[in-house]
Scaffold this motif. Structure first.
Motif, short mmCIF file in Angstrom:
data_model
loop_
_atom_site.label_atom_id
_atom_site.label_comp_id
_atom_site.label_asym_id
_atom_site.label_seq_id
_atom_site.Cartn_x
_atom_site.Cartn_y
_atom_site.Cartn_z
N ASP A 162 -28.06 -25.16 12.24
CA ASP A 162 -27.09 -26.05 12.52
C ASP A 162 -26.31 -25.55 14.04
O ASP A 162 -25.17 -26.08 14.48
N SER A 171 -24.42 -22.61 13.73
CA SER A 171 -23.02 -22.07 13.61
C SER A 171 -23.10 -20.58 13.83
O SER A 171 -22.10 -20.13 14.17
N ASN A 182 -22.85 -29.65 17.51
CA ASN A 182 -21.80 -28.46 17.16
C ASN A 182 -21.70 -27.42 18.38
O ASN A 182 -20.71 -26.80 18.42
N CYS A 183 -22.77 -27.53 19.33
CA CYS A 183 -22.49 -26.38 20.41
C CYS A 183 -22.31 -26.99 21.89
O CYS A 183 -22.59 -26.45 22.74
#
Length: 178
Positions: free
Chosen positions: A41, A43, A71-72
């Protein structure tokens, strides 16, 4: 391979432990080209990107890479890379560092040869993975790898152990490619 959805993938405890580990090895990745194997994911990829020149977020799961991209989003030094897990689609001697967090146990036996192939001479393989002990979350015990086995695999390829550290549920091993 299994999915880590129900193994604490998003837990704050897991991210906090990963932050501690990254602080313990940040000098190995500072300003370097890092390949994050099994980036999931993203993180932990985000943590690596704070210190690395570039992070190639490598995963064989397109759905997870799409989550990573969300997410990034906006982090310019993260390069999502879809690849087959049996052959990393990066050139020989490409990376300064190959990093694996919570996923080395998922890779086929012998995959450390791929780490060696894509690492520059003098580069580092960093393994942060689950101890082979009973924990309230994490992968099943039968697929976890004892750190002694991981050390044996890398040392048999001519890597030398540079750093070893234990955390509550994980171990950190750093090998130099000689």
């Amino acid at each position: 391979m299994h999915r880590h959805d129900h193994f604490g993938r998003f837990s704050e405890e897991r991210i906090s432990m990963a932050k501690k580990a990254v602080m313990d090895f940040k000098e190995y990745i500072l300003g370097k080209v890092v390949v994050d194997m099994g980036s999931g994911d993203g993180s932990i990829t985000k943590l690596l990107s704070e210190y690395a020149l570039y992070v190639y977020a490598v995963d064989h799961d397109e759905d997870l890479l799409n989550i990573l991209k969300k997410n990034c989003e906006g982090i310019k030094n993260i390069m999502p890379t879809l690849t087959d897990s049996s052959h990393i689609s990066l050139d020989d001697s490409f990376a300064d560092v190959v990093f694996s967090a919570n996923s080395f146990h998922d890779l086929p036996q012998g995959h450390e040869k791929e780490f060696k192939r894509i690492l520059k001479l003098g580069g580092y393989a960093i393994i942060f993975d689950w101890k082979k002990i009973d924990t309230p979350f994490g992968p099943p015990m039968n697929i976890r790898l004892d750190k002694i086995e991981v050390k044996r695999r890398f040392e048999s390829l001519g890597f030398s152990l540079s750093l070893e550290k234990d955390y509550d549920t994980h171990y950190l091993l750093i090998f130099k490619n000689k």
